[in-house]
Design a protein around this motif. Structure first.
Motif, PDB file in Angstrom:
ATOM      1  N   TYR A   1      64.211  17.772  17.112  1.00  0.00           N
ATOM      2  CA  TYR A   1      63.052  17.417  17.936  1.00  0.00           C
ATOM      3  C   TYR A   1      61.886  16.946  17.080  1.00  0.00           C
ATOM      4  O   TYR A   1      61.803  17.259  15.896  1.00  0.00           O
ATOM      5  CB  TYR A   1      62.611  18.635  18.771  1.00  0.00           C
ATOM      6  CG  TYR A   1      63.696  19.081  19.720  1.00  0.00           C
ATOM      7  CD1 TYR A   1      63.842  18.499  20.975  1.00  0.00           C
ATOM      8  CD2 TYR A   1      64.618  20.047  19.331  1.00  0.00           C
ATOM      9  CE1 TYR A   1      64.870  18.873  21.831  1.00  0.00           C
ATOM     10  CE2 TYR A   1      65.651  20.432  20.177  1.00  0.00           C
ATOM     11  CZ  TYR A   1      65.775  19.838  21.418  1.00  0.00           C
ATOM     12  OH  TYR A   1      66.791  20.196  22.250  1.00  0.00           O
ATOM     13  N   ILE A   2      60.987  16.213  17.737  1.00  0.00           N
ATOM     14  CA  ILE A   2      59.710  15.857  17.107  1.00  0.00           C
ATOM     15  C   ILE A   2      58.605  16.285  18.077  1.00  0.00           C
ATOM     16  O   ILE A   2      58.839  16.375  19.285  1.00  0.00           O
ATOM     17  CB  ILE A   2      59.614  14.347  16.818  1.00  0.00           C
ATOM     18  CG1 ILE A   2      59.860  13.526  18.115  1.00  0.00           C
ATOM     19  CG2 ILE A   2      60.622  13.933  15.744  1.00  0.00           C
ATOM     20  CD1 ILE A   2      58.983  12.361  18.249  1.00  0.00           C
ATOM     21  N   ILE A   3      57.421  16.536  17.543  1.00  0.00           N
ATOM     22  CA  ILE A   3      56.340  17.026  18.418  1.00  0.00           C
ATOM     23  C   ILE A   3      55.037  16.288  18.104  1.00  0.00           C
ATOM     24  O   ILE A   3      54.707  16.047  16.945  1.00  0.00           O
ATOM     25  CB  ILE A   3      56.171  18.567  18.279  1.00  0.00           C
ATOM     26  CG1 ILE A   3      55.104  19.092  19.251  1.00  0.00           C
ATOM     27  CG2 ILE A   3      55.846  18.999  16.837  1.00  0.00           C
ATOM     28  CD1 ILE A   3      55.140  20.596  19.457  1.00  0.00           C
TER      29      ILE A   3
ATOM     30  N   ARG B   1      64.552  13.972  18.665  1.00  0.00           N
ATOM     31  CA  ARG B   1      64.499  13.134  17.468  1.00  0.00           C
ATOM     32  C   ARG B   1      65.511  11.997  17.619  1.00  0.00           C
ATOM     33  O   ARG B   1      66.658  12.245  18.034  1.00  0.00           O
ATOM     34  CB  ARG B   1      64.878  14.002  16.272  1.00  0.00           C
ATOM     35  CG  ARG B   1      64.903  13.242  15.000  1.00  0.00           C
ATOM     36  CD  ARG B   1      65.779  13.889  13.967  1.00  0.00           C
ATOM     37  NE  ARG B   1      65.933  12.935  12.891  1.00  0.00           N
ATOM     38  CZ  ARG B   1      66.036  13.249  11.625  1.00  0.00           C
ATOM     39  NH1 ARG B   1      66.050  14.503  11.272  1.00  0.00           N
ATOM     40  NH2 ARG B   1      66.152  12.322  10.723  1.00  0.00           N
ATOM     41  N   LEU B   2      65.086  10.748  17.349  1.00  0.00           N
ATOM     42  CA  LEU B   2      66.028   9.628  17.436  1.00  0.00           C
ATOM     43  C   LEU B   2      67.027   9.739  16.292  1.00  0.00           C
ATOM     44  O   LEU B   2      66.623   9.933  15.139  1.00  0.00           O
ATOM     45  CB  LEU B   2      65.292   8.284  17.329  1.00  0.00           C
ATOM     46  CG  LEU B   2      64.298   7.955  18.432  1.00  0.00           C
ATOM     47  CD1 LEU B   2      63.593   6.636  18.116  1.00  0.00           C
ATOM     48  CD2 LEU B   2      64.982   7.873  19.793  1.00  0.00           C
TER      49      LEU B   2
ATOM     50  N   LYS C   1      58.974   4.991  14.763  1.00  0.00           N
ATOM     51  CA  LYS C   1      59.774   4.818  15.994  1.00  0.00           C
ATOM     52  C   LYS C   1      59.965   6.147  16.723  1.00  0.00           C
ATOM     53  O   LYS C   1      60.088   6.189  17.939  1.00  0.00           O
ATOM     54  CB  LYS C   1      61.153   4.239  15.650  1.00  0.00           C
ATOM     55  CG  LYS C   1      61.136   2.783  15.293  1.00  0.00           C
ATOM     56  CD  LYS C   1      62.557   2.202  15.424  1.00  0.00           C
ATOM     57  CE  LYS C   1      62.680   0.887  14.698  1.00  0.00           C
ATOM     58  NZ  LYS C   1      63.136   1.008  13.307  1.00  0.00           N
ATOM     59  N   GLN C   2      60.014   7.221  15.958  1.00  0.00           N
ATOM     60  CA  GLN C   2      60.202   8.549  16.587  1.00  0.00           C
ATOM     61  C   GLN C   2      59.086   8.827  17.602  1.00  0.00           C
ATOM     62  O   GLN C   2      59.300   9.499  18.602  1.00  0.00           O
ATOM     63  CB  GLN C   2      60.185   9.669  15.526  1.00  0.00           C
ATOM     64  CG  GLN C   2      61.254   9.554  14.457  1.00  0.00           C
ATOM     65  CD  GLN C   2      62.648   9.933  14.942  1.00  0.00           C
ATOM     66  OE1 GLN C   2      62.867  10.225  16.124  1.00  0.00           O
ATOM     67  NE2 GLN C   2      63.613   9.925  14.041  1.00  0.00           N
ATOM     68  N   PHE C   3      57.892   8.288  17.308  1.00  0.00           N
ATOM     69  CA  PHE C   3      56.727   8.602  18.148  1.00  0.00           C
ATOM     70  C   PHE C   3      56.339   7.442  19.066  1.00  0.00           C
ATOM     71  O   PHE C   3      55.273   7.444  19.646  1.00  0.00           O
ATOM     72  CB  PHE C   3      55.545   9.028  17.262  1.00  0.00           C
ATOM     73  CG  PHE C   3      55.805  10.369  16.616  1.00  0.00           C
ATOM     74  CD1 PHE C   3      55.489  11.537  17.292  1.00  0.00           C
ATOM     75  CD2 PHE C   3      56.418  10.448  15.380  1.00  0.00           C
ATOM     76  CE1 PHE C   3      55.759  12.772  16.726  1.00  0.00           C
ATOM     77  CE2 PHE C   3      56.695  11.684  14.801  1.00  0.00           C
ATOM     78  CZ  PHE C   3      56.362  12.851  15.478  1.00  0.00           C
TER      79      PHE C   3
ATOM     80  N   GLN D   1      60.191  12.603  27.373  1.00  0.00           N
ATOM     81  CA  GLN D   1      59.772  13.914  26.866  1.00  0.00           C
ATOM     82  C   GLN D   1      60.772  14.971  27.348  1.00  0.00           C
ATOM     83  O   GLN D   1      61.362  14.837  28.424  1.00  0.00           O
ATOM     84  CB  GLN D   1      58.369  14.271  27.381  1.00  0.00           C
ATOM     85  CG  GLN D   1      57.277  13.410  26.734  1.00  0.00           C
ATOM     86  CD  GLN D   1      55.919  13.589  27.384  1.00  0.00           C
ATOM     87  OE1 GLN D   1      55.053  14.211  26.848  1.00  0.00           O
ATOM     88  NE2 GLN D   1      55.762  13.010  28.571  1.00  0.00           N
ATOM     89  N   VAL D   2      60.975  15.990  26.544  1.00  0.00           N
ATOM     90  CA  VAL D   2      61.849  17.078  26.996  1.00  0.00           C
ATOM     91  C   VAL D   2      61.036  18.324  27.360  1.00  0.00           C
ATOM     92  O   VAL D   2      61.452  19.104  28.205  1.00  0.00           O
ATOM     93  CB  VAL D   2      62.939  17.439  25.963  1.00  0.00           C
ATOM     94  CG1 VAL D   2      63.987  16.355  25.885  1.00  0.00           C
ATOM     95  CG2 VAL D   2      62.362  17.706  24.587  1.00  0.00           C
TER      96      VAL D   2
END
Ligand code: FDP
Length: 319
Positions: A104-106, A132-133, A142-144, A151-152
């Motif tokens: 994941y990314i935040i 996370r891609l 690109k992740q953001f 969104q999860v």
């Protein structure tokens, strides 16, 4: 019967074993909330009020608590090992958390409404989590640049007369209140819905002369339909109020110079996207005036966007 966040999360995990990471992350975000809440509650007693000698990437003066909460979130989230990278309103660049296996990314705004800290008005922490891609570096932009629909989990902590955790992982909006004696978040409300009635609107009326003709017309309609203005000047607190009492929040692009070069203020990744996710999950809507906020694919990390958010019928009507 009283239900703690921990009980709620474990119960959820039992029914949805694939939510393991999300359950762990909500427990971590709740701990961050307790730490920030403890500090903001003591803001008048410790030397954390006032401005620091720095500005953030948006050229806004940082409050001491902006820096404290940003550092706290960064270090805590790094240690959870659930996140590959983070983006913060207070950071120039994406931070690689060096957790290669994290999924994941935040993105977060560590202390939204921080200009209100010195006058003891509610402030908040807003968070937005994406998958996370794969096959893209953790700290690649690109992740953001993912649309809000992807969104999860998203939500906020509100440090007000009590501290609340409000979040959604895609099955409605759930609210927890911190019991400071127990040190636990307690379930206050599940599947919260924005009321059908819209008695309130939230807008900084001092900008009314500086917004476009289209937005003036929208504002006129909002004033006529709602009738009562309530503007706290802290997005989390204003949104929360409308979520419970019924209303609409509008922050259009504006130009105080009068030259017609209208620019929005709120940040897509840290403010608009997560709030839009919550609004839709609560049966509401959110738009930038042209597109649903959740449909917008960001083109920049710190992109700003106009926001109209709240009761679905009214948002649709004024557009
Ligand atoms: P702040 O600058 O105090 O952090 O986007 C940040 C924000 O607060 C929102 O929380 C708040 O709703 C808005 O700005 C207030 O802006 P205005 O003072 O321009 O109304």
């Amino acid at each position: 019967m009283t239900k703690t966040l921990q009980q709620y999360l474990l119960e959820n995990l039992k029914n949805n074993p694939d939510r393991y990471d999300l359950v762990m992350m909500m427990a971590d975000i709740a701990t961050i909330g307790k730490l920030i809440s403890a500090r903001t509650n003591r803001a008048g007693l410790t030397d954390v009020r006032g401005l620091a000698d720095s500005t953030n990437v948006q050229d806004e003066t940082q409050a001491k608590l902006d820096i404290y909460t940003n550092d706290l979130c960064k270090e805590y989230l790094r240690n959870t090992a659930l996140f590959a990278a983070l983006a913060s309103e207070e950071e120039n660049n994406i931070v690689d958390l060096e957790n290669p296996n994290a999924q994941y990314i935040i993105a977060f705004d560590p202390l939204d409404g921080s200009s209100n800290i010195d006058v003891n008005v509610g402030v908040g922490t807003i968070f937005s989590v994406h998958k996370r891609l794969p096959d893209v570096d953790a700290a690649d932009i690109k992740q953001f640049l993912q649309a809000g629909h992807d969104q999860v989990v998203a939500g906020y902590l509100l440090y007000g007369s009590s501290t609340m955790l409000v979040f959604s992982w895609g099955d409605g909006v759930h609210m927890f209140t911190l019991d400071v004696d127990l040190g636990e978040f307690i379930l206050s409300d599940e599947h919260v819905k924005i009321p059908d009635e819209t008695p309130y609107y939230s807008f900084n009326e001092s900008y009314a002369p500086y917004i476009s003709a289209v937005d003036q017309a929208r504002l006129g309609k909002i004033r006529a339909v709602t009738g009562k203005q309530r503007y706290i000047g802290s997005l989390v607190a204003d949104f929360h109020r409308n979520l419970i009492k019924g209303g609409i929040y509008i922050y259009p692009a504006y130009d105080a110079s009068g030259k017609g070069n209208f620019k929005p203020k709120l940040r897509l990744n840290y403010e608009a996207k997560p709030m839009a996710w919550l609004a839709e999950q609560a049966g509401g809507a959110a738009s930038d005036g042209d597109n649903a906020i959740l449909d917008i694919v960001p083109s920049e990390l710190h992109q700003r966007v106009a926001v109209i958010i709240g009761n679905k019928k009214l948002v649709k009507e004024i557009l």
